[in-house]
Design an enzyme around this catalytic site. Structure first.
Site: not given
Length: 251
Positions: A13, A15, A41, A44, A73, A122, A170, A197
């Protein structure tokens, strides 16, 4: 499913932490001087999702044989609508741009196999993944479904405290125990599962006797975690080594 050759540098990730992405490139080399596989990822949470995803896509266009991108995701409209990317696109450019990225993300591959022995995704494994040929049959573009194989590949997590499959905190997909990883590798004659993840303190973390590794490449995640950012380098002879960047306030 992408089928890749070593050597390759694998990142987890990012991000939207654009400065940290550049720090990884500074340490590992820039395309085309090194080959890269990203586990998704890109957007975000961080402040520069647009710079992050645009640079990675630009390198993919310029050096298509050196850059490979999987879907995370957060490369999903229903998720990045909430966690920052939509707002960043709307504030800096337009909603139309966000919709264009959604169309792009819907086309990203879900898994990669390095030298026929390291399976990368991922999220994690799936109870529906009985045959690796299924991974070649996933049709794109696609929206991420609420359950099933693709959902699990993007959302599931390992859990050392369970046997078999468990319910995920989750609220989507599953968790899986050490036995699931061991059985999966034996059945499919693989040596390693490489996934992202989850935030891990050292930037990488092994599971089940080094049969699975979690990579997380965004150090000091969200400014709230004291984690390092790790990447995995797979050499031509399949030797695996890890390279770490520390949170900036440690440097």
């Amino acid at each position: 499913m992408l089928e890749l050759s070593a050597p390759v540098v694998v990142l987890g990730d990012i991000h939207g932490q654009y400065d940290d992405l550049l720090r990884h490139f500074d340490q590992m080399g820039y395309p085309p001087n090194a080959n890269f596989l990203f586990l998704g990822d890109y957007v975000d949470r961080g402040k520069q999702s647009l710079e992050t995803v645009c640079l990675i896509l630009a390198y993919k266009i310029k050096y298509p044989q050196n850059m490979f991108l999987l879907r995370g995701n957060h490369e999903c409209a229903s998720i990045n609508r909430i966690y920052g990317f939509y707002d960043e696109c709307k504030r800096r450019y337009s909603i139309k741009l966000w919709k264009t990225f959604t169309d792009c993300f819907n086309c990203l591959p879900i898994t990669a196999l390095v030298e026929g022995t390291i399976l990368c995704m991922h999220g994690g494994l799936s109870p529906d993944l009985k045959d690796l040929s299924k991974l070649k049959e996933i049709e794109r573009p696609l929206d991420v479904p609420d359950g099933g194989l693709v959902c699990d590949l993007l959302w599931s997590d390992p859990d050392q405290d369970i046997v078999g499959w468990g319910e995920s905190d989750r609220g989507i997909s599953y968790t899986f125990g050490r036995d699931v990883v061991q059985d999966f590798l034996e059945v499919h004659k693989l040596s390693l599962v490489c996934r992202a993840h989850q935030v891990v303190e050292d930037g990488y973390e092994f599971f089940q006797r080094r049969q699975l590794v979690t990579l997380f490449s965004a150090p000091n995640y969200c400014g709230e975690f004291d984690n390092a950012g790790g990447v995995l380098k797979v050499s031509e002879d399949l030797t695996c080594s890890f390279y770490i960047i520390q949170p900036k306030f440690h440097s």
